[in-house]
Design an enzyme around this catalytic site. Structure first.
Site, PDB file in Angstrom:
ATOM      1  N   THR A 171       0.610   0.001  -5.101  1.00 57.15           N
ATOM      2  CA  THR A 171       2.049   0.208  -4.894  1.00 57.15           C
ATOM      3  C   THR A 171       2.809  -0.774  -5.765  1.00 57.15           C
ATOM      4  OG1 THR A 171       2.438  -1.500  -3.213  1.00 57.15           O
ATOM      5  CG2 THR A 171       1.596   0.638  -2.441  1.00 57.15           C
ATOM      6  N   ASP A 172       4.094  -0.589  -5.864  1.00 55.93           N
ATOM      7  CA  ASP A 172       4.927  -1.639  -6.431  1.00 55.93           C
ATOM      8  C   ASP A 172       5.387  -2.536  -5.274  1.00 55.93           C
ATOM      9  OD1 ASP A 172       6.362  -3.247  -8.111  1.00 55.93           O
ATOM     10  OD2 ASP A 172       7.401  -1.633  -9.144  1.00 55.93           O
TER      11      ASP A 172
END
Ligand code: BGC
Length: 741
Positions: free
Chosen positions: A297-298
Site C-alpha cells: 500500500t502507500d
C-alpha cells in the site's frame, strides 16, 4: 561512445547477478509451513523507521538512533516484515549501513525463524536519501532526453547505490502518466504520454533490477495523476477505458520487465479507492498482466479507506477490503492496528488463511530472490559506490540531454551567449539549490539545505565561472535589477519553483507568482535582450512573458549537475537537445494534451484558435544547429493485423554544429469506431549528427503500436487508413480487415 563505456564501467563494479535459486520455492514453503498466524501477518506489516527510533528526526549527517525496546517490539513481538524510510532526511552511507546492520541483527538473531527485514526507501532520482548521494534530474527531465539507454543506466547506478547502503527495495520508479500538469507530483512522471512512459519506465526498471540486488516498485498503480482538481490524492473521474489507455501501459511494461513490487495509488478511480479495488489489484494486475510480485500500500492508505474515503465503517472493514482486493503488505506505517485487525479477521473466518499465505509467500519469495535469506547485511566494501564520479558524470549527461531550448528568437538569436558579454542574472531561482534539485532531495520536500552535500553549484556559480563580471541582483530588488539590466548586454531571469513533494506542492493557479511575472516583464521592458531560465517541476504558465523574452530555456528540476549543464547550454558549450515530453499550455482549458481529439481544435465560428493553441507543443525543442527531415517512406501500402510496417526517414544536420536530435514518430488513425486522437507517439530514436551528416532512421509498427483500447477495454487493431507523421512529413497506409487479406 560515452554511453557504452559508462554502462560497461557500471557492470564491472556491480556485484554479480544473483542466480535464480531453484530451491527458492521449497525454501519459502518450508518457512511458511512453520509460521504462526501472528508471524505471517507480521510479515505483511511495514512500519516507518520513526516507530523504532529514539529520534526520527536526525540532524543533518547524523545517524538514526534506534530504540532497542521499540525495535524488539516491532521485530520480535510483532514480527514485522518490513521497515521504511529515513526519518527526516538523508544520512551518511556509514550510518545507513549501521542502521541496517542493527535491524538485521535483531531480525536474524532474536526472532524464532530468523527472517530478515525487507527495508524500503524512496530513491526517486538517484539515491536521494544518502548524504553523499548524487541527485539526478527528475523523471520529467529524463523524459525530455527521449533516451532509454541513459534512463536505464541511471536506474542501474541508483540501484547500485541503494544496495551499497544495505537496502534492497526501492520505491521507484514512478510510472504515473502526467496528463494533469497541475498535479504536484507531475515532475515524478515521464510526461503526458503513456507509450513514452512505458518505454522509459521499463528501461529504468531494467537498469534498477539488472544485478538482482534491488527490487524496484512500479508506483502508483493506477490512475493517480488523473485527478479532476489537479490536487494530490483527489478523485479521478475517468472511464476504465481511459485508464487502460493512458495509465496502464507503463505498468504492463514494468511487469514484463519482471518488476518485483507494485505500490498502490492513494486515490480513487470512478468512485472506487484503488486500495479497495479487486478489479484493478487482482483481476487486472494479477490475472491480466500476470504480475507475480508484491503489492504494497502507500502511506497509511488502509486506514484512509475508513477515515478519508469512507468506504469502510471501521478500520477492521478497511483491512478486510484491502486484503480482499489484493494488498500483500500494509505501509501502516505508524502502528500495529492493521496486524491486530487482520489476525482477528482470520480467526473469525472472514479472511481465509489461504489468502494470507498467498501474500506471505510473495513477501518471502522477494526476500529470498533478493538474497536476503542468505545474507541480509550491508557490505562495507561497497561504500565507494555512493556518489562516485561515474554517478556524477551521468547526472551531468542527463541534465545536458534534458535541458530544452523553447525559444531563441529566430531573427536575432540571443543564445548562445559570449563570455565577453555583460550579463545580469536575477530571479528567485538564480541562486537557489532547491530549484535545481526539487522535491525528494535529501529530505522529503527537498527544501532543507542543511541536508544537502556541500559545494553544489547554483546557477549563479556556474554562470559566474564563465562570465566573471556577471551581476547577480536579488529578485526582490526590482529597481536595482531594472537598473542593472539597462547596463547589461543580456539579462538572464531565472524563474520557477522551489522544491515540493506530494500535497505540499498543491497549487490552485498555474500562473507563476505575480512577483515573478512583474520582474520578468520589467526586465524585458528595458529593451535589454532577456533570457528566461525556467527551473520548475511543472509547466507554470508563462504566456504573458513568452513574447517579450528573446530566449527561453527550460531546465525542469535538473539535479545536482543541473546548474553547470544549464550554463554549458547558455554559453554554447553544449548544444541543447531536450524536447518537451508534455504540452506547454497557454492557459487553463486551452489544449493541454498533445494527443487530444479533433473536436478540441475546431476553429472558425468565432472560436479563438490562437488562444487555445499550446504555447509549445509536445516534442518541441530547439537546437543551435538545424535538422532537415526527408519525407517518410513506408515499406508497404497496406498491412494485415499480423504484419509489421516499416517507416523510414532520413535526418540531416544542416547547420554548422554537431547536435543530437530525437526523432519522434506519430501515428494517427483517420477514422475509428471511437473518436481517434489527432496523433499518438509510437516511435523514438535519438541520433547524434555531425554537421552535414545524414542518418536513416527506421521504425517498426505492428498491432501493439496501432491498436486502440476498444469499448470493452481490450486492445483492438481496427482496419482502415492510418497516417504516420515524422518531422513535418506524412505518409499513409491501410490496415486490412480479415476478409481483405
Ligand atoms: C508517497 C510514496 C512513497 C511513500 C513512502 C508516500 O506518501 O506517496 O510515493 O513511496 O510515501 O515514503
Amino acid at each position: 561512445m560515452m554511453k557504452r563505456f559508462l554502462l560497461l564501467a557500471i557492470l564491472a563494479t556491480a556485484a554479480p547477478a544473483r542466480a535464480q535459486q531453484p530451491a527458492t520455492a521449497a525454501r519459502v514453503e518450508a518457512l511458511l509451513a512453520r509460521m504462526t498466524l501472528e508471524e505471517k501477518v507480521g510479515q505483511m506489516t511495514q512500519v516507518n523507521i520513526g516507530v523504532v527510533a529514539t529520534d526520527s528526526q536526525p540532524s543533518p549527517r547524523d545517524s538514526i538512533r534506534l530504540d532497542r525496546a521499540k525495535l524488539r517490539e516491532a521485530i520480535v513481538t510483532r514480527g514485522v516484515g518490513s521497515i521504511l524510510n529515513t526519518g527526516e532526511g538523508a544520512i551518511p552511507v556509514a550510518a545507513w549501513q549501521s542502521l541496517i546492520r542493527q535491524i538485521q541483527d535483531v531480525a536474524t538473531k532474536e526472532t524464532r525463524l530468523h527472517i530478515p527485514i525487507l527495508y524500503g526507501v524512496d530513491a526517486m532520482h538517484g539515491h536521494n536519501y544518502v548524504s553523499e548521494g548524487t541527485v539526478y534530474p527528475h523523471n520529467i527531465a529524463l523524459a525530455a532526453t527521449f533516451n532509454p539507454v541513459l534512463v536505464e543506466q541511471l536506474g542501474e547506478v541508483t540501484a547500485s547505490e541503494v544496495a551499497a547502503t544495505g537496502v534492497h527495495w526501492n520505491f521507484a520508479p514512478v510510472l504515473d502518466v502526467g496528463r494533469q500538469h497541475q498535479w504536484p507530483r507531475f515532475y515524478e512522471t515521464w510526461g503526458e504520454d503513456a507509450w513514452l512512459a512505458a518505454l522509459l519506465g521499463a528501461a529504468n526498471v531494467r537498469g534498477m533490477q539488472r544485478t538482482g540486488e534491488v527490487g524496484a516498485t512500479a508506483k502508483h498503480y493506477l490512475g493517480y495523476n488523473f485527478s479532476r482538481s489537479g490536487r494530490d490524492r483527489t478523485p479521478a473521474d475517468v472511464s476504465v477505458r481511459y485508464v487502460r489507455e493512458h495509465a496502464l501501459p507503463p505498468f504492463r511494461a514494468a511487469v514484463r520487465e519482471g518488476i518485483r513490487s507494485v505500490m498502490v495509488n492513494s486515490g480513487e478511480i470512478d468512485g472506487e479507492p484503488v486500495h479497495a479495488s479487486r478489479y484493478w489489484l487482482t483481476d487486472v494486475l494479477r490475472k491480466e498482466l500476470g504480475f507475480k510480485g508484491l503489492v504494497v500500500t502507500d502511506w497509511e492508505d488502509i486506514n484512509f479507506l475508513h477515515t478519508r474515503h469512507r468506504v469502510a465503517p471501521t478500520l477492521k472493514d478497511a483491512v478486510r477490503l484491502a486484503v480482499d482486493a489484493g494488498v500483500d503488505m500494509s505501509m501502516t506505517p505508524l502502528d500495529y492496528r492493521f496486524a491486530d485487525d487482520l489476525i482477528k479477521l482470520v480467526r473469525d473466518n472472514v479472511v481465509p488463511m489461504k489468502r494470507i499465505d498467498e501474500s506471505v509467500r510473495r513477501i518471502l519469495t522477494m526476500k529470498a530472490e533478493l538474497g536476503l535469506l542468505d545474507n541480509p547485511y550491508p557490505d562495507p566494501t561497497l561504500t565507494a559506490r555512493v556518489g562516485s564520479s561515474l554517478s556524477r558524470a551521468l547526472a551531468r549527461q542527463a541534465a545536458r540531454e534534458a535541458i530544452t531550448l523553447l525559444k531563441n528568437d529566430r531573427r536575432a538569436p540571443v543564445l548562445p551567449l559570449a563570455r565577453t558579454q555583460r550579463v545580469l542574472l536575477t530571479g528567485p531561482t538564480a541562486a537557489s539549490l532547491s530549484a535545481l534539485l526539487g522535491g525528494w532531495s535529501y529530505t522529503w520536500q527537498g527544501v532543507d539545505l542543511r541536508y544537502y552535500p556541500k559545494g553544489i553549484p547554483t546557477l549563479a556559480d556556474a554562470i559566474r565561472r564563465r562570465a566573471p563580471g556577471m551581476q547577480l541582483v536579488p529578485a526582490d530588488s526590482l529597481d536595482a535589477a531594472v537598473r542593472a539590466a539597462r547596463q547589461s548586454d543580456v539579462a538572464i531571469v531565472a524563474l520557477g519553483e522551489e522544491g515540493y513533494a506530494e500535497w505540499v506542492g498543491d497549487v490552485v493557479d498555474m500562473q507563476l507568482p505575480p512577483a515573478q511575472r512583474s520582474l520578468a516583464s520589467a526586465i524585458a521592458a528595458t529593451g535589454t535582450p532577456t533570457v528566461l531560465v525556467l527551473l520548475e517541476g511543472r509547466p507554470r504558465y508563462i504566456t504573458s512573458l513568452a513574447d517579450s523574452a528573446r530566449a527561453i530555456v527550460l531546465g525542469y528540476w535538473p539535479g545536482i549537475e543541473g546548474a553547470e549543464a544549464m550554463a554549458e547550454v547558455l554559453f554554447g558549450e553544449v548544444n541543447p537537445s531536450g524536447k518537451l515530453p508534455f504540452t506547454y499550455a497557454k492557459a487553463p482549458y486551452g489544449i493541454d494534451l498533445y494527443d487530444h481529439k479533433y473536436t478540441e481544435e475546431l476553429t472558425g465560428w468565432g472560436r479563438d484558435s490562437a488562444a487555445i493553441a499550446p504555447l509549445y507543443e509536445f516534442g518541441h525543442g530547439l537546437s543551435y544547429t538545424t535538422f532537415r527531415y526527408g519525407p517518410p517512406t513506408l515499406a508497404r501500402p497496406a498491412i494485415t493485423a499480423r504484419d509489421q510496417q516499416a517507416v523510414q526517414v532520413t535526418v540531416t544536420n544542416t547547420g554548422d554544429r554537431p547536435g543530437d536530435e530525437s526523432v519522434l514518430l506519430f501515428v494517427r488513425q483517420l477514422y475509428g469506431s471511437l473518436t481517434p486522437a489527432v496523433r499518438r507517439l509510437r516511435g523514438v530514436e535519438r541520433v547524434t549528427l555531425a554537421p552535414g551528416q545524414s542518418r536513416a532512421v527506421t521504425f517498426t509498427l505492428g498491432a501493439d503500436e496501432l491498436s486502440i483500447v476498444g469499448r470493452d477495454g481490450r486492445n483492438a487493431l481496427e482496419p482502415g487508413e492510418y497516417e504516420v507523421q515524422v518531422g513535418g512529413g506524412k505518409a499513409s497506409f491501410r490496415v486490412l480487415a480479415g476478409q481483405d487479406e
